[in-house]
Design an enzyme around this catalytic site. Structure first.
Site: not given
Ligand code: SAH
Length: 345
Positions: A93, A113, A117, A160, A217, A291, A334
């Site tokens: 996406e 990925c 996280c 990713g 975070h 989110n 994401c």
């Molecule tokens: N892997 C990279 C880029 C992809 S994630 C990274 O970790 O930065 C892009 C951003 O969205 C990151 O800051 C990630 O922690 C955040 N993210 C992912 N899922 C999320 C969610 N459900 N709510 C808020 N932020 C989120």
């Protein structure tokens, strides 16, 4: 890298490859422009080439293009989310966001990925594979052609971990900023990482003034470990040292992403701790209400508390914004759209 993936080749490499087909160097430039500036999806669109050459190219360099499977238009703002099919039928996406300063596309760098996280939908099925440079580029190319809107900004913030696909990322970035390609300014590109110190340092040496965003975070390693398994591998102090090094080398203002999760990282004491962690850095903090995804039971910090958190940072003279939740009605977090598509199919 696969030498037959023509859209991943630099102009110099394309010249070499075409020499083998008995073609002069100027042909390479024409073809490079068709691919990276005119954004064609089929060799038959290359109207200044002979039919014979187009057939030879089809044989030798089957063109890697993405196919649009779906697109969702947000009703709240002008965000559009795209679902694309790769040549091996996997789906990824990408998102188009319209801002006052231009059109920004958020791309994926991997299929799935492996960083794990806890709040992120992209990581639930693990990593399936890395994306090729051509597949990263084509997300932007397809969106520009499908929407008819010129893309001025790119963020590598979709599914990713870009620094887990480093060589393809660098090749992609060089092609994206190529003067005879889309010619994006490095200053309009942001790479977001969960924080892999040796890759941050390597990236600092590449000589490209790209904005680097760190998914922080948490104000300390203990809390970070609860949300991000990568924090077990690298201590926050190592990550921060590498990040500071990036600033020294590039002079680019640093960005921190901080997703606010109720009861985990959203207390006043955390705001104070965060302030001292990043004090004195030329930086910007993005507070993002987490989110919620249905697979996990994390909840968003309520907006009054986010505002309070922001005020504390501001009192400590830190630049901070609360990120607008663009396209929340279309699963814009994401990996959520891809995940719901895969659950259905
Ligand atoms: N892997 C990279 C880029 C992809 S994630 C990274 O970790 O930065 C892009 C951003 O969205 C990151 O800051 C990630 O922690 C955040 N993210 C992912 N899922 C999320 C969610 N459900 N709510 C808020 N932020 C989120």
């Amino acid at each position: 890298m696969n030498n037959l993936d023509i859209k991943s080749l630099s102009l110099e490499e394309l010249k070499e490859a075409l020499k083998k087909l008995g073609q002069p160097a100027y042909r390479a430039k024409q073809i490079f422009e068709w691919l990276h500036s005119k954004l064609i999806t089929d060799y038959d669109e290359m109207t200044n080439l002979s039919k014979k050459l187009r057939e030879d190219l089809k044989e030798t360099f089957p063109l890697i293009t993405l196919e649009k499977v779906d697109s969702l238009h947000s009703e709240n703002d002008e965000t559009v989310k795209f679902l694309f099919r790769l040549m091996d039928n996997r789906v990824i996406e990408s998102v188009l966001m319209k801002y006052h300063y231009g059109n920004s596309v958020c791309i994926s760098s991997q299929v799935g990925c492996r960083m794990g996280c806890k709040f992120c939908a992209s990581t639930i099925g693990g990593k399936e594979r890395d994306l090729l440079p051509s597949e990263m580029l084509d997300q932007i190319y397809r969106i520009q052609r499908l929407s008819g809107e010129r893309v001025s900004h790119v963020v590598i913030m979709g599914t990713g971990e870009p620094f887990d696909n480093y060589d393809n990322l660098m090749r992609f970035l060089r092609l994206l900023t190529d003067p005879i390609g889309l010619n994006l300014s490095a200053r309009n590109i942001t790479v977001s990482t969960c924080g892999i110190p040796d890759r941050i340092r390597a990236f600092a040496e590449e000589g490209m003034p790209i904005t680097l965003a760190l998914s922080l975070h948490a104000p300390n390693n203990e809390i970070r470990k609860k949300l991000m398994p990568v924090a077990m591998q690298y201590d926050l102090s190592e990550v921060m040292d590498a990040f500071r090094y990036y600033y020294e080398k590039t002079g680019r203002r640093l960005t921190f992403e901080y997703s606010m999760v109720e009861g985990i990282n959203d207390e006043e004491a955390h705001a104070k701790e965060l302030s001292s962690l990043i004090k004195g850095l030329n930086c910007h903090v993005n507070l993002i209400p987490v989110n919620p995804i249905k697979e996990r039971n994390f909840r968003q910090t309520e907006s009054r508390r986010i505002q309070n958190f922001k005020n504390i940072l501001e009192k400590n003279r830190i630049n901070v914004t609360i990120r607008r939740e663009m396209g929340a009605d279309i699963n814009a977090a994401c990996g959520q759209l891809r995940k719901s598509y895969m659950d259905k199919n």
